[in-house]
Design a protein around this motif. Structure first.
Motif: not given
Length: 361
Positions: A83, A85, A227, A231, A233-235
């Motif tokens: 995902s 972010l 996290v 999710f 996440w790829c920030w």
């Protein structure tokens, strides 16, 4: 000699400092107050703000265009199950929607506006489930739990909807629904239950998520499992410096007439973050105040009796905890009644109090 000159200079600074303090203390102080400021009406202020000439438009457009080179990378990461972010200064709404409309045309996209004051999470999940089923039907890959659901999604519970999304197993890994969430840290999504539902949904095999955050404390909403496992996440730091025109329109302005509208909207925002029972207790007090405007407030004993009859509280301790929370947020104040007993009242005009009740209805 140089040392003597330095001492004299330092002495001169010290003397001037104390002289200035003495003169400042004896000077006549201003009697002006913040309440004396003649503030404007909210509509006039919004109209004036809309007429402000935008600055650095060319630079901001160039910055947004520079992010287009990342679209292929973002799409690849989504297809790999991650995902996205987005964080950084400025509204990221236009950036994310441009990415979704240009790079995700082969998949279904559902948009959730997290900056709204109230969001129906279940309705959003129903829309996502319907979009996924239609997409799998189109690709003729409807199998397993997907083919067993015949009743409308709106009649299913939240757990059943998430179980439906989790149970959709197909061989087509490119078939997914992208959920775009503007401000996943928004006021209506900050509670633990909403974040747990979003995290569980993001871990589904055919769900991908693209979200934005603007609050520096947003990462505190998630634990390590959410996290890295749910999710995933790829920030991405993508500052746009764009104004929050759409997101900010749902928040009250500060410089408005006498602060009445500000107080009413602030009260509604605070109440929406409280439990349904707390809202019902506030509603009891508000209805009493509207029907007994000539009285100074509602006695605690009367409030407790009505709340107990409606099964809103089980004891005086529970009611006191609600009242303490109201007073901490300045939603409710106390005053001494003519008979010597304390009573509670809401420091809002009748018309503003009615607006608050409509907001939390």
């Amino acid at each position: 000699m140089d040392l003597m000159d330095g001492d004299e200079e330092e002495f001169g600074f010290s003397r001037n400092y104390f002289l200035a303090k003495e003169l400042g203390g004896s000077a006549k102080k201003s009697t002006s107050k913040i309440s004396d400021i003649n503030v404007v009406d909210e509509q006039d202020l919004r109209a004036a703000a809309s007429k402000l000439a935008p600055k650095h438009e060319r630079e901001m457009t160039s910055l947004l265009n520079s992010y287009e080179s990342l679209y292929s990378k973002w799409t690849f990461e989504l297809r790999c199950g991650f995902s996205l972010l987005m964080y950084g200064y400025g509204s990221k709404r236009a950036l994310i929607e441009d990415f979704a409309s240009t790079a995700l045309i082969d998949s279904g996209v559902v948009v959730i506006n997290g900056y709204l004051q109230s969001i129906n999470i279940k309705q959003a999940v129903v829309t996502i489930a319907e979009t996924l089923r239609e997409q799998l039907k189109t690709k003729r890959s409807l199998t397993g739990n997907m083919s067993k659901v015949h009743q409308p999604f709106s009649s299913l519970s939240m757990d059943d909807l998430l179980a439906f999304l989790e149970g959709s197993k197909t061989k087509d890994n490119d078939c997914f629904v992208c959920v775009v969430i503007h401000n996943i840290d928004g006021p209506a999504l900050r509670d633990c239950e909403s974040q747990q539902s979003l995290a569980r949904m993001a871990s589904c095999s055919h769900i991908r998520m693209v979200a934005s955050i603007d609050n520096v404390n947003a990462p505190l909403l998630w634990d390590k499992k959410m996290v890295h496992t749910q999710f995933s996440w790829c920030w991405y730091h993508v500052p746009t410096f764009a104004p929050y025109k759409v997101e900010g329109i749902f928040f009250p302005l500060v410089l408005i007439n006498d602060g009445k509208t500000q107080s009413a909207k602030t009260a509604a925002i605070v109440l929406q973050s409280l439990t349904p029972n707390a809202q019902s207790v506030f509603k009891v007090l508000a209805e009493y105040q509207l029907s007994h405007s000539e009285e100074g407030g509602m006695p605690v004993s009367g409030l407790y009796t009505i709340c107990r009859e409606r099964f809103l509280v089980s004891s005086q301790i529970t009611l006191n905890s609600y009242l303490t929370e109201f007073k901490d947020h300045e939603l409710v104040k106390t005053r001494r009644h003519a008979d010597g007993h304390d009573c509670f009242y809401i420091p809002l005009a009748s018309e503003e109090l009615e607006k608050v009740l409509q907001e939390i209805a």
